[in-house]
Design a protein around this motif. Structure first.
Motif, PDB file in Angstrom:
ATOM      1  N   ARG A   1       0.807  -1.209   0.000  1.00  0.00           N
ATOM      2  CA  ARG A   1       0.000   0.000   0.000  1.00  0.00           C
ATOM      3  C   ARG A   1       0.851   1.275   0.000  1.00  0.00           C
ATOM      4  O   ARG A   1       0.350   2.349  -0.297  1.00  0.00           O
ATOM      5  N   ASP A   2       2.130   1.193   0.361  1.00  0.00           N
ATOM      6  CA  ASP A   2       3.019   2.360   0.358  1.00  0.00           C
ATOM      7  C   ASP A   2       3.567   2.670  -1.036  1.00  0.00           C
ATOM      8  O   ASP A   2       3.927   3.820  -1.309  1.00  0.00           O
ATOM      9  N   LEU A   3       3.629   1.676  -1.882  1.00  0.00           N
ATOM     10  CA  LEU A   3       4.194   1.869  -3.221  1.00  0.00           C
ATOM     11  C   LEU A   3       3.439   2.920  -4.028  1.00  0.00           C
ATOM     12  O   LEU A   3       4.087   3.790  -4.637  1.00  0.00           O
ATOM     13  N   PRO A   4       2.123   2.952  -4.033  1.00  0.00           N
ATOM     14  CA  PRO A   4       1.411   4.007  -4.763  1.00  0.00           C
ATOM     15  C   PRO A   4       1.739   5.407  -4.234  1.00  0.00           C
ATOM     16  O   PRO A   4       1.823   6.359  -5.014  1.00  0.00           O
ATOM     17  N   LEU A   5       1.945   5.528  -2.946  1.00  0.00           N
ATOM     18  CA  LEU A   5       2.335   6.834  -2.382  1.00  0.00           C
ATOM     19  C   LEU A   5       3.686   7.277  -2.935  1.00  0.00           C
ATOM     20  O   LEU A   5       3.869   8.436  -3.328  1.00  0.00           O
ATOM     21  N   LEU A   6       4.635   6.357  -2.952  1.00  0.00           N
ATOM     22  CA  LEU A   6       5.967   6.696  -3.449  1.00  0.00           C
ATOM     23  C   LEU A   6       5.919   7.016  -4.942  1.00  0.00           C
ATOM     24  O   LEU A   6       6.558   7.960  -5.403  1.00  0.00           O
ATOM     25  N   TRP A   7       5.157   6.229  -5.698  1.00  0.00           N
ATOM     26  CA  TRP A   7       5.013   6.507  -7.136  1.00  0.00           C
ATOM     27  C   TRP A   7       4.389   7.886  -7.365  1.00  0.00           C
ATOM     28  O   TRP A   7       4.824   8.637  -8.209  1.00  0.00           O
ATOM     29  N   ARG A   8       3.358   8.191  -6.595  1.00  0.00           N
ATOM     30  CA  ARG A   8       2.684   9.490  -6.736  1.00  0.00           C
ATOM     31  C   ARG A   8       3.654  10.620  -6.391  1.00  0.00           C
ATOM     32  O   ARG A   8       3.702  11.639  -7.072  1.00  0.00           O
ATOM     33  N   ALA A   9       4.411  10.426  -5.355  1.00  0.00           N
ATOM     34  CA  ALA A   9       5.391  11.447  -4.954  1.00  0.00           C
ATOM     35  C   ALA A   9       6.422  11.666  -6.057  1.00  0.00           C
ATOM     36  O   ALA A   9       6.736  12.806  -6.417  1.00  0.00           O
ATOM     37  N   ARG A  10       6.930  10.591  -6.610  1.00  0.00           N
ATOM     38  CA  ARG A  10       7.930  10.704  -7.684  1.00  0.00           C
ATOM     39  C   ARG A  10       7.323  11.359  -8.920  1.00  0.00           C
ATOM     40  O   ARG A  10       7.984  12.137  -9.608  1.00  0.00           O
ATOM     41  N   GLU A  11       6.066  11.042  -9.186  1.00  0.00           N
ATOM     42  CA  GLU A  11       5.375  11.647 -10.327  1.00  0.00           C
ATOM     43  C   GLU A  11       5.224  13.154 -10.128  1.00  0.00           C
ATOM     44  O   GLU A  11       5.464  13.944 -11.043  1.00  0.00           O
ATOM     45  N   LEU A  12       4.854  13.561  -8.939  1.00  0.00           N
ATOM     46  CA  LEU A  12       4.730  14.989  -8.618  1.00  0.00           C
ATOM     47  C   LEU A  12       6.057  15.722  -8.777  1.00  0.00           C
ATOM     48  O   LEU A  12       6.110  16.844  -9.279  1.00  0.00           O
ATOM     49  N   ALA A  13       7.111  15.086  -8.349  1.00  0.00           N
ATOM     50  CA  ALA A  13       8.434  15.722  -8.363  1.00  0.00           C
ATOM     51  C   ALA A  13       8.991  15.909  -9.764  1.00  0.00           C
ATOM     52  O   ALA A  13       9.911  16.718  -9.965  1.00  0.00           O
ATOM     53  N   GLN A  14       8.453  15.204 -10.744  1.00  0.00           N
ATOM     54  CA  GLN A  14       9.011  15.273 -12.104  1.00  0.00           C
ATOM     55  C   GLN A  14       8.956  16.672 -12.713  1.00  0.00           C
ATOM     56  O   GLN A  14       9.809  17.023 -13.518  1.00  0.00           O
ATOM     57  N   THR A  15       7.965  17.469 -12.329  1.00  0.00           N
ATOM     58  CA  THR A  15       7.892  18.822 -12.900  1.00  0.00           C
ATOM     59  C   THR A  15       8.940  19.759 -12.313  1.00  0.00           C
ATOM     60  O   THR A  15       9.197  20.820 -12.861  1.00  0.00           O
ATOM     61  N   ASN A  16       9.528  19.375 -11.190  1.00  0.00           N
ATOM     62  CA  ASN A  16      10.663  20.085 -10.591  1.00  0.00           C
ATOM     63  C   ASN A  16      10.372  21.567 -10.333  1.00  0.00           C
ATOM     64  O   ASN A  16      11.169  22.438 -10.659  1.00  0.00           O
ATOM     65  N   THR A  17       9.219  21.846  -9.747  1.00  0.00           N
ATOM     66  CA  THR A  17       8.925  23.196  -9.272  1.00  0.00           C
ATOM     67  C   THR A  17       8.888  23.141  -7.754  1.00  0.00           C
ATOM     68  O   THR A  17       8.723  22.066  -7.162  1.00  0.00           O
ATOM     69  N   ILE A  18       9.005  24.276  -7.137  1.00  0.00           N
ATOM     70  CA  ILE A  18       9.009  24.308  -5.680  1.00  0.00           C
ATOM     71  C   ILE A  18       7.723  23.708  -5.128  1.00  0.00           C
ATOM     72  O   ILE A  18       7.753  22.859  -4.228  1.00  0.00           O
ATOM     73  N   SER A  19       6.594  24.117  -5.684  1.00  0.00           N
ATOM     74  CA  SER A  19       5.321  23.629  -5.143  1.00  0.00           C
ATOM     75  C   SER A  19       5.137  22.129  -5.363  1.00  0.00           C
ATOM     76  O   SER A  19       4.674  21.423  -4.453  1.00  0.00           O
ATOM     77  N   THR A  20       5.519  21.608  -6.528  1.00  0.00           N
ATOM     78  CA  THR A  20       5.345  20.174  -6.758  1.00  0.00           C
ATOM     79  C   THR A  20       6.342  19.354  -5.958  1.00  0.00           C
ATOM     80  O   THR A  20       6.019  18.248  -5.514  1.00  0.00           O
ATOM     81  N   LEU A  21       7.525  19.883  -5.739  1.00  0.00           N
ATOM     82  CA  LEU A  21       8.490  19.184  -4.887  1.00  0.00           C
ATOM     83  C   LEU A  21       7.996  19.140  -3.442  1.00  0.00           C
ATOM     84  O   LEU A  21       8.147  18.117  -2.760  1.00  0.00           O
ATOM     85  N   GLN A  22       7.401  20.231  -2.978  1.00  0.00           N
ATOM     86  CA  GLN A  22       6.857  20.247  -1.624  1.00  0.00           C
ATOM     87  C   GLN A  22       5.703  19.248  -1.492  1.00  0.00           C
ATOM     88  O   GLN A  22       5.575  18.566  -0.478  1.00  0.00           O
ATOM     89  N   LYS A  23       4.881  19.153  -2.539  1.00  0.00           N
ATOM     90  CA  LYS A  23       3.786  18.169  -2.531  1.00  0.00           C
ATOM     91  C   LYS A  23       4.349  16.742  -2.547  1.00  0.00           C
ATOM     92  O   LYS A  23       3.816  15.862  -1.871  1.00  0.00           O
ATOM     93  N   ALA A  24       5.413  16.538  -3.323  1.00  0.00           N
ATOM     94  CA  ALA A  24       6.044  15.215  -3.369  1.00  0.00           C
ATOM     95  C   ALA A  24       6.604  14.840  -2.004  1.00  0.00           C
ATOM     96  O   ALA A  24       6.442  13.696  -1.547  1.00  0.00           O
ATOM     97  N   ILE A  25       7.226  15.794  -1.336  1.00  0.00           N
ATOM     98  CA  ILE A  25       7.765  15.545   0.009  1.00  0.00           C
ATOM     99  C   ILE A  25       6.627  15.183   0.963  1.00  0.00           C
ATOM    100  O   ILE A  25       6.719  14.200   1.706  1.00  0.00           O
ATOM    101  N   ALA A  26       5.560  15.961   0.914  1.00  0.00           N
ATOM    102  CA  ALA A  26       4.414  15.701   1.804  1.00  0.00           C
ATOM    103  C   ALA A  26       3.804  14.325   1.533  1.00  0.00           C
ATOM    104  O   ALA A  26       3.432  13.606   2.480  1.00  0.00           O
ATOM    105  N   THR A  27       3.737  13.943   0.262  1.00  0.00           N
ATOM    106  CA  THR A  27       3.174  12.635  -0.086  1.00  0.00           C
ATOM    107  C   THR A  27       4.072  11.512   0.413  1.00  0.00           C
ATOM    108  O   THR A  27       3.602  10.540   1.016  1.00  0.00           O
ATOM    109  N   ALA A  28       5.383  11.643   0.187  1.00  0.00           N
ATOM    110  CA  ALA A  28       6.318  10.597   0.613  1.00  0.00           C
ATOM    111  C   ALA A  28       6.389  10.488   2.133  1.00  0.00           C
ATOM    112  O   ALA A  28       6.632   9.398   2.670  1.00  0.00           O
ATOM    113  N   GLN A  29       6.159  11.579   2.820  1.00  0.00           N
ATOM    114  CA  GLN A  29       6.197  11.562   4.290  1.00  0.00           C
ATOM    115  C   GLN A  29       5.022  10.778   4.890  1.00  0.00           C
ATOM    116  O   GLN A  29       5.036  10.456   6.068  1.00  0.00           O
TER     117      GLN A  29
END
Length: 175
Positions: A1-29
């Motif tokens: 069940r954690d794998l989808p969270l990590l995938w979603r976080a990595r997907e968010l981070a791909q755009t490499n903006t401050i806001s999407t990176l912060q969302k990726a961090i929050a998702t992975a946390q």
């Protein structure tokens, strides 16, 4: 069940903006401690945190570079001094600061040579009793420069010598 969270976080981070990176961090946390993917998530979080710092710090570095390109080296140096040693752009900022300090030193040495040339020429003119022109040359050495006090002392002396010269001659000399 954690794998989808990590995938979603990595997907968010791909755009490499401050806001999407912060969302990726929050998702992975959201991956709880003790879970198998937590270590990998923490690795990604550290990476994204670093990317966020770079994105946040780059405008400051760009602002400093802009100032340096216009010859405002002291302003540029002041700007990059805000980077702390743990910041990912710290080493780059230190390198640029060193380059700008070298540029300032070179400019100051060139100004010192120009000032020395002005003072030397002024002295030659005074020897020829061309005091007004000598004073004009020495007056170009501005306050804060290393030879300023010496130039001011010479100017005072040449003003006195010019006055004596004029007293001894019926009319002021042609300059």
């Amino acid at each position: 069940r954690d794998l989808p969270l990590l995938w979603r976080a990595r997907e968010l981070a791909q755009t490499n903006t401050i806001s999407t990176l912060q969302k990726a961090i929050a998702t992975a946390q959201k991956i709880p401690r003790g879970h198998q993917l937590r270590v990998e998530a923490q690795t990604w979080i550290a990476h994204w945190h670093r990317q966020t710092q770079i994105l946040e710090g780059q405008p400051t570095l760009d602002k400093a570079s802009y100032q340096a390109e216009r010859g405002n080296y002291h302003t540029a140096i002041g700007i990059v001094q805000s980077f702390i040693p743990s910041h990912p752009l710290y080493n780059m900022a230190q390198t640029k600061m060193t380059q700008w300090r070298v540029a300032v030193t070179l400019i100051e040495k060139q100004r010192d040579r120009v000032d020395q040339d002005l003072l030397n020429r002024a002295g030659e003119l005074a020897m020829e009793e061309r005091f007004t022109t000598a004073i004009h040359h020495a007056s170009q050495i501005t306050p804060g420069r290393p030879l300023y006090d010496e130039a001011q002392a010479a100017i005072r002396q040449w003003v006195e010598e010019r006055e004596k010269f004029w007293q001894n001659h019926s009319s002021p000399p042609e300059e």
